[in-house]
Motif scaffolding. Structure first.
Motif, PDB file in Angstrom:
ATOM      1  N   ASN A 123       0.833  -1.213   0.000  1.00 50.99           N
ATOM      2  CA  ASN A 123       0.000   0.000   0.000  1.00 50.99           C
ATOM      3  C   ASN A 123       0.862   1.256   0.000  1.00 50.99           C
ATOM      4  O   ASN A 123       0.770   2.098   0.890  1.00 50.99           O
ATOM      5  N   ASN A 124       1.669   1.403  -1.050  1.00 48.72           N
ATOM      6  CA  ASN A 124       2.553   2.566  -1.142  1.00 48.72           C
ATOM      7  C   ASN A 124       2.302   3.401  -2.386  1.00 48.72           C
ATOM      8  O   ASN A 124       3.144   4.221  -2.747  1.00 48.72           O
ATOM      9  N   PHE A 125       1.147   3.214  -3.059  1.00 42.32           N
ATOM     10  CA  PHE A 125       0.815   4.042  -4.220  1.00 42.32           C
ATOM     11  C   PHE A 125      -0.607   4.581  -4.080  1.00 42.32           C
ATOM     12  O   PHE A 125      -1.539   3.832  -3.764  1.00 42.32           O
ATOM     13  N   HIS A 126      -0.735   5.879  -4.319  1.00 43.13           N
ATOM     14  CA  HIS A 126      -2.032   6.528  -4.158  1.00 43.13           C
ATOM     15  C   HIS A 126      -3.107   5.911  -5.043  1.00 43.13           C
ATOM     16  O   HIS A 126      -4.236   5.680  -4.593  1.00 43.13           O
ATOM     17  N   ALA A 127      -2.789   5.639  -6.315  1.00 39.60           N
ATOM     18  CA  ALA A 127      -3.807   5.152  -7.254  1.00 39.60           C
ATOM     19  C   ALA A 127      -4.369   3.805  -6.808  1.00 39.60           C
ATOM     20  O   ALA A 127      -5.578   3.573  -6.878  1.00 39.60           O
ATOM     21  N   LEU A 128      -3.510   2.916  -6.351  1.00 37.68           N
ATOM     22  CA  LEU A 128      -3.972   1.606  -5.909  1.00 37.68           C
ATOM     23  C   LEU A 128      -4.782   1.715  -4.627  1.00 37.68           C
ATOM     24  O   LEU A 128      -5.809   1.036  -4.463  1.00 37.68           O
ATOM     25  N   ALA A 129      -4.335   2.570  -3.708  1.00 39.29           N
ATOM     26  CA  ALA A 129      -5.093   2.779  -2.472  1.00 39.29           C
ATOM     27  C   ALA A 129      -6.481   3.347  -2.776  1.00 39.29           C
ATOM     28  O   ALA A 129      -7.489   2.913  -2.193  1.00 39.29           O
ATOM     29  N   ASP A 130      -6.552   4.289  -3.707  1.00 35.88           N
ATOM     30  CA  ASP A 130      -7.852   4.876  -4.068  1.00 35.88           C
ATOM     31  C   ASP A 130      -8.786   3.827  -4.653  1.00 35.88           C
ATOM     32  O   ASP A 130      -9.970   3.762  -4.297  1.00 35.88           O
ATOM     33  N   LYS A 131      -8.269   2.997  -5.555  1.00 36.93           N
ATOM     34  CA  LYS A 131      -9.121   1.996  -6.196  1.00 36.93           C
ATOM     35  C   LYS A 131      -9.659   0.980  -5.195  1.00 36.93           C
ATOM     36  O   LYS A 131     -10.822   0.557  -5.281  1.00 36.93           O
TER      37      LYS A 131
ATOM     38  N   LEU B 219      20.256  -1.155   7.814  1.00 44.03           N
ATOM     39  CA  LEU B 219      20.311  -1.472   6.388  1.00 44.03           C
ATOM     40  C   LEU B 219      21.770  -1.578   5.964  1.00 44.03           C
ATOM     41  O   LEU B 219      22.570  -0.674   6.238  1.00 44.03           O
ATOM     42  N   GLU B 220      22.098  -2.675   5.298  1.00 42.19           N
ATOM     43  CA  GLU B 220      23.475  -2.938   4.911  1.00 42.19           C
ATOM     44  C   GLU B 220      23.667  -2.734   3.406  1.00 42.19           C
ATOM     45  O   GLU B 220      22.703  -2.825   2.638  1.00 42.19           O
ATOM     46  N   PRO B 221      24.902  -2.471   2.951  1.00 47.63           N
ATOM     47  CA  PRO B 221      25.148  -2.357   1.513  1.00 47.63           C
ATOM     48  C   PRO B 221      24.663  -3.591   0.760  1.00 47.63           C
ATOM     49  O   PRO B 221      24.924  -4.723   1.166  1.00 47.63           O
ATOM     50  N   GLY B 222      23.926  -3.357  -0.301  1.00 42.09           N
ATOM     51  CA  GLY B 222      23.360  -4.438  -1.095  1.00 42.09           C
ATOM     52  C   GLY B 222      21.945  -4.810  -0.708  1.00 42.09           C
ATOM     53  O   GLY B 222      21.281  -5.547  -1.450  1.00 42.09           O
ATOM     54  N   ASP B 223      21.454  -4.328   0.434  1.00 44.63           N
ATOM     55  CA  ASP B 223      20.064  -4.623   0.808  1.00 44.63           C
ATOM     56  C   ASP B 223      19.112  -3.985  -0.189  1.00 44.63           C
ATOM     57  O   ASP B 223      19.400  -2.938  -0.793  1.00 44.63           O
ATOM     58  N   LEU B 224      17.951  -4.632  -0.347  1.00 51.59           N
ATOM     59  CA  LEU B 224      16.989  -4.245  -1.376  1.00 51.59           C
ATOM     60  C   LEU B 224      15.677  -3.827  -0.716  1.00 51.59           C
ATOM     61  O   LEU B 224      15.175  -4.521   0.174  1.00 51.59           O
ATOM     62  N   ILE B 225      15.138  -2.703  -1.156  1.00 49.50           N
ATOM     63  CA  ILE B 225      13.819  -2.251  -0.711  1.00 49.50           C
ATOM     64  C   ILE B 225      12.924  -2.162  -1.946  1.00 49.50           C
ATOM     65  O   ILE B 225      13.158  -1.340  -2.842  1.00 49.50           O
ATOM     66  N   LEU B 226      11.916  -3.025  -2.009  1.00 44.76           N
ATOM     67  CA  LEU B 226      10.941  -2.978  -3.094  1.00 44.76           C
ATOM     68  C   LEU B 226       9.882  -1.947  -2.722  1.00 44.76           C
ATOM     69  O   LEU B 226       9.244  -2.047  -1.672  1.00 44.76           O
ATOM     70  N   CYS B 227       9.686  -0.955  -3.591  1.00 47.66           N
ATOM     71  CA  CYS B 227       8.899   0.225  -3.241  1.00 47.66           C
ATOM     72  C   CYS B 227       7.388   0.027  -3.317  1.00 47.66           C
ATOM     73  O   CYS B 227       6.639   0.972  -3.072  1.00 47.66           O
ATOM     74  N   GLY B 228       6.922  -1.180  -3.636  1.00 44.38           N
ATOM     75  CA  GLY B 228       5.495  -1.419  -3.767  1.00 44.38           C
ATOM     76  C   GLY B 228       5.050  -1.297  -5.214  1.00 44.38           C
ATOM     77  O   GLY B 228       5.781  -0.801  -6.071  1.00 44.38           O
ATOM     78  N   THR B 229       3.834  -1.758  -5.470  1.00 46.45           N
ATOM     79  CA  THR B 229       3.319  -1.753  -6.832  1.00 46.45           C
ATOM     80  C   THR B 229       2.050  -0.921  -6.921  1.00 46.45           C
ATOM     81  O   THR B 229       1.529  -0.433  -5.905  1.00 46.45           O
ATOM     82  N   SER B 230       1.524  -0.763  -8.136  1.00 47.86           N
ATOM     83  CA  SER B 230       0.303   0.004  -8.346  1.00 47.86           C
ATOM     84  C   SER B 230      -0.692  -0.842  -9.124  1.00 47.86           C
ATOM     85  O   SER B 230      -0.680  -2.076  -9.049  1.00 47.86           O
ATOM     86  N   LEU B 231      -1.555  -0.208  -9.880  1.00 50.71           N
ATOM     87  CA  LEU B 231      -2.653  -0.882 -10.568  1.00 50.71           C
ATOM     88  C   LEU B 231      -2.143  -1.881 -11.606  1.00 50.71           C
ATOM     89  O   LEU B 231      -1.074  -1.704 -12.184  1.00 50.71           O
TER      90      LEU B 231
END
Length: 256
Positions: free
Chosen positions: A63-71, A218-230
């Motif tokens: 839940n990190n995108f406005h459009a998806l949260a709105d829908k 957070l260590e070098p090389g760690d990955l953060i996936l920012c979330g998805t949308s519609l």
């Protein structure tokens, strides 16, 4: 610069991509600590792609995108909502993702932007976060969507997100990238299914890094996936999924 890791025969290494020449400029040392060019070049046809880094942890946003949260009628979160994916779920560009048994239900793609940490981050302020971001890459946060809620007493986020291959990312890490100016597209079997602006994030990358660094180091090389949308949908076995972010490249993986 576009950084990648590769395998060539029994050898593994890393370097920068020269897309126009179709070559890799091989480097020595450590990716996150002043790597040095070796002067050697390899043709892309001589290598197999590896994930561009080897994260000690993979963090995924929900839940990190406005459009998806709105829908979906979701309230805007007041703090990042996240889960962890097993590091063993990582898959490289061009690597097949094994299909799950039908008994585990449908599996969905989720095209996402991923942040790659470049310096250890612990309790950092938002205005210091950019200095801890090495760059960005494309990701497919694959999810066993029916497994998530199969047990009504315990949502199975870790299991549903952590099967082998369920954290595909790559092909490169782009160090000169502005998420606020880019869009993401996901294609399944050549058909566009997602097309959204990365500027629509509720929590932008610098704020994510800052807030998460107060929860864990957070260590070098760690990955953060920012979330998805519609546009998230289940995949059929045999589907080719491409996640394209302008300025970074195209991550391609076959499911099944």
């Amino acid at each position: 610069m576009k950084w990648l890791r590769f395998q060539s025969g029994a050898r593994t290494g890393f370097g920068t991509l020269d897309a126009d020449a179709g070559t890799v400029h091989v480097h020595g040392g450590t990716l996150f600590d002043e790597p040095e060019p070796s002067g050697e070049r390899l043709a892309l046809g001589e290598i197999a792609w590896l994930t561009p880094c080897a994260p000690s942890k993979i963090i995924g946003l929900w839940n990190n995108f406005h459009a998806l949260a709105d829908k979906n009628g979701w309230a805007r979160p007041t703090e990042p909502l996240y889960f962890l994916k097993a590091p063993s779920s990582a898959a490289a560009h061009d690597q097949a993702i094994a299909a799950l048994p039908e008994a585990l239900g449908r599996v969905a793609y989720e095209g996402e932007l991923a942040i790659v940490i470049g310096r250890r981050a612990r309790c950092i302020a938002p205005d210091a976060a950019a200095a801890h971001i090495f760059g960005y890459t494309c990701a497919n946060d694959v999810t066993a969507i029916e497994l998530l809620g199969r047990d009504p007493a315990f949502p199975q986020w870790t299991r549903a997100k952590s099967f082998d291959g369920f954290a595909a990312f790559g092909p490169v890490i782009e160090t000169a990238f502005d998420p606020a100016r880019a869009t993401l597209r996901t294609r399944v079997a050549g058909r566009e299914r997602q097309h959204y602006a990365l500027a629509d994030m509720i929590f932008a990358p610098a704020e994510l890094v800052s807030r998460l660094s107060h929860d864990m180091t957070l260590e070098p090389g760690d990955l953060i996936l920012c979330g998805t949308s519609l546009g998230v949908l289940p995949m059929k076995a045999g589907s080719e999924v491409e996640v394209e972010i302008e300025g970074i490249g195209v991550l391609a993986n076959r499911y099944g």
